[in-house]
Design a protein around this motif. Structure first.
Motif, PDB file in Angstrom:
ATOM      1  N   PHE A 109      12.745   8.876   8.639  1.00 26.35           N
ATOM      2  CA  PHE A 109      11.446   8.185   9.443  1.00 26.35           C
ATOM      3  C   PHE A 109      10.664   7.537   8.033  1.00 26.35           C
ATOM      4  N   VAL A 110       9.917   8.907   7.182  1.00 24.09           N
ATOM      5  CA  VAL A 110       8.899   9.460   6.304  1.00 24.09           C
ATOM      6  C   VAL A 110       9.253   7.694   4.862  1.00 24.09           C
ATOM      7  N   VAL A 111      11.013   7.566   4.622  1.00 24.55           N
ATOM      8  CA  VAL A 111      11.613   6.764   4.090  1.00 24.55           C
ATOM      9  C   VAL A 111      11.132   5.250   4.581  1.00 24.55           C
ATOM     10  N   LEU A 112      12.026   5.213   5.595  1.00 26.54           N
ATOM     11  CA  LEU A 112      11.185   3.552   6.503  1.00 26.54           C
ATOM     12  C   LEU A 112       9.657   3.591   6.663  1.00 26.54           C
ATOM     13  N   ALA A 113       8.453   4.237   6.683  1.00 25.84           N
ATOM     14  CA  ALA A 113       7.289   3.982   6.972  1.00 25.84           C
ATOM     15  C   ALA A 113       7.234   3.561   5.285  1.00 25.84           C
ATOM     16  N   VAL A 114       7.722   4.767   4.097  1.00 23.09           N
ATOM     17  CA  VAL A 114       6.277   3.884   2.783  1.00 23.09           C
ATOM     18  C   VAL A 114       7.624   2.104   2.350  1.00 23.09           C
ATOM     19  N   ILE A 115       8.916   2.394   2.911  1.00 26.99           N
ATOM     20  CA  ILE A 115       9.524   0.594   2.652  1.00 26.99           C
ATOM     21  C   ILE A 115       8.694  -0.156   3.305  1.00 26.99           C
ATOM     22  N   LEU A 116       8.607  -0.145   5.183  1.00 27.93           N
ATOM     23  CA  LEU A 116       7.405  -0.686   5.611  1.00 27.93           C
ATOM     24  C   LEU A 116       6.291  -1.346   4.999  1.00 27.93           C
ATOM     25  N   TYR A 117       5.962  -0.049   4.454  1.00 25.27           N
ATOM     26  CA  TYR A 117       4.557  -0.377   4.385  1.00 25.27           C
ATOM     27  C   TYR A 117       4.086  -1.255   2.431  1.00 25.27           C
ATOM     28  N   PHE A 118       5.018  -1.185   2.239  1.00 20.52           N
ATOM     29  CA  PHE A 118       5.349  -1.789   0.545  1.00 20.52           C
ATOM     30  C   PHE A 118       5.685  -3.346   0.926  1.00 20.52           C
ATOM     31  N   THR A 119       6.593  -3.067   1.709  1.00 18.51           N
ATOM     32  CA  THR A 119       7.609  -4.658   1.958  1.00 18.51           C
ATOM     33  C   THR A 119       6.221  -5.500   2.960  1.00 18.51           C
ATOM     34  N   PHE A 120       5.391  -4.762   3.861  1.00 23.09           N
ATOM     35  CA  PHE A 120       4.591  -5.540   4.513  1.00 23.09           C
ATOM     36  C   PHE A 120       2.904  -5.565   4.388  1.00 23.09           C
ATOM     37  N   PHE A 121       2.787  -4.019   3.973  1.00 25.09           N
ATOM     38  CA  PHE A 121       1.196  -4.229   3.576  1.00 25.09           C
ATOM     39  C   PHE A 121       0.531  -4.231   1.984  1.00 25.09           C
ATOM     40  N   HIS A 122       1.158  -3.556   1.882  1.00 20.12           N
ATOM     41  CA  HIS A 122       0.805  -2.993   0.026  1.00 20.12           C
ATOM     42  C   HIS A 122       0.529  -4.771  -0.611  1.00 20.12           C
ATOM     43  N   VAL A 123      -0.945  -4.174  -1.233  1.00 18.18           N
ATOM     44  CA  VAL A 123      -0.779  -5.631  -2.146  1.00 18.18           C
ATOM     45  C   VAL A 123      -1.240  -4.842  -3.114  1.00 18.18           C
ATOM     46  N   ASP A 124      -0.793  -5.170  -4.503  1.00 14.83           N
ATOM     47  CA  ASP A 124      -0.793  -5.460  -5.871  1.00 14.83           C
ATOM     48  C   ASP A 124      -1.740  -5.113  -6.256  1.00 14.83           C
ATOM     49  N   LYS A 125      -2.930  -4.551  -6.787  1.00 12.18           N
ATOM     50  CA  LYS A 125      -4.450  -5.105  -7.488  1.00 12.18           C
ATOM     51  C   LYS A 125      -4.953  -4.435  -8.548  1.00 12.18           C
ATOM     52  N   THR A 126      -3.606  -4.738  -9.478  1.00  9.90           N
ATOM     53  CA  THR A 126      -3.898  -5.001 -10.809  1.00  9.90           C
ATOM     54  C   THR A 126      -4.842  -5.660 -11.610  1.00  9.90           C
ATOM     55  N   PRO A 127      -5.994  -5.198 -11.936  1.00  4.85           N
ATOM     56  CA  PRO A 127      -6.887  -6.056 -12.382  1.00  4.85           C
ATOM     57  C   PRO A 127      -6.724  -7.635 -13.199  1.00  4.85           C
ATOM     58  N   TYR A 128      -5.963  -7.133 -13.993  1.00  4.87           N
ATOM     59  CA  TYR A 128      -4.932  -8.777 -14.970  1.00  4.87           C
ATOM     60  C   TYR A 128      -3.550  -7.529 -15.883  1.00  4.87           C
ATOM     61  N   GLY A 129      -2.940  -8.814 -16.257  1.00  3.61           N
ATOM     62  CA  GLY A 129      -1.241  -8.054 -16.819  1.00  3.61           C
ATOM     63  C   GLY A 129      -0.687  -9.260 -17.091  1.00  3.61           C
TER      64      GLY A 129
END
Length: 185
Positions: free
Chosen positions: A27-47
């Protein structure tokens, strides 16, 4: 006198064995995968980031709105406009961008192009529309809200969200991309 059914139930409820641990870890692995797939936004300022083959193909495709500028041999500066939901430039950055677009020396090295704002009718274009939507999503993910693309090296330099301090260095940075083969004296 204790009820034998309740004792049996208590033993089953109170045991947390390997099977339950595996369910919890899954369940924890599935939750992490779902977060990074659908909700995570890379906010690295520049690169810097390499462009995938799919994105390079999309940028050069005649169906994209970037094909002429991408194939022109110059580097491509992509930016958002006020009509775009990702537009978050401070006014002085927008002013610096406007000045950079009018600079004749910079126009020798760069094509300036606004990122395409998709309209609802692109959904009705069938396979062509699907290709455009997929390409724009990948471009937005790589470019964030402002980027400089070098087609020859298949790489880009991005700003996640330009800040006021970036405005004073925008023209200087565009003039000093020596490491990409561009240099203005």
């Amino acid at each position: 006198m204790a009820n034998k059914f309740l004792d049996k139930f208590d033993k089953q409820v109170n045991t947390f064995g390997p099977k339950e641990i595996m369910y919890a870890v899954g369940f924890v692995v599935l939750a992490v995968i779902l977060y990074f797939t659908f909700f995570h936004v890379d906010k690295t300022p520049y690169g810097y980031e390499d462009i995938s083959e799919e994105l390079a193909t999309y940028l050069a495709d005649k169906d994209s709105s970037y094909d002429e500028e991408y194939k022109d041999g110059k580097m491509l500066v992509l930016y958002t406009t006020k009509r775009d939901s990702l537009y978050k430039y401070p006014q002085n950055f927008q002013d610096a961008l406007d000045v950079a677009m009018e600079d004749e020396n910079l126009n020798e090295l760069y094509n300036f192009k606004a990122l395409t704002v998709l309209r609802n009718n692109v959904l009705f274009d069938g396979e062509k529309g699907e290709k455009i939507i997929k390409g724009e999503k990948e471009l937005r993910k790589a470019c964030r809200s402002f980027c400089v693309i070098n087609p020859k090296k298949k790489a880009l330099y991005f700003y996640f969200e330009p800040k006021e301090r970036d405005a004073q260095y925008l023209q200087e940075n565009l003039k000093k991309l020596e490491f990409w083969g561009a240099k203005l004296d």
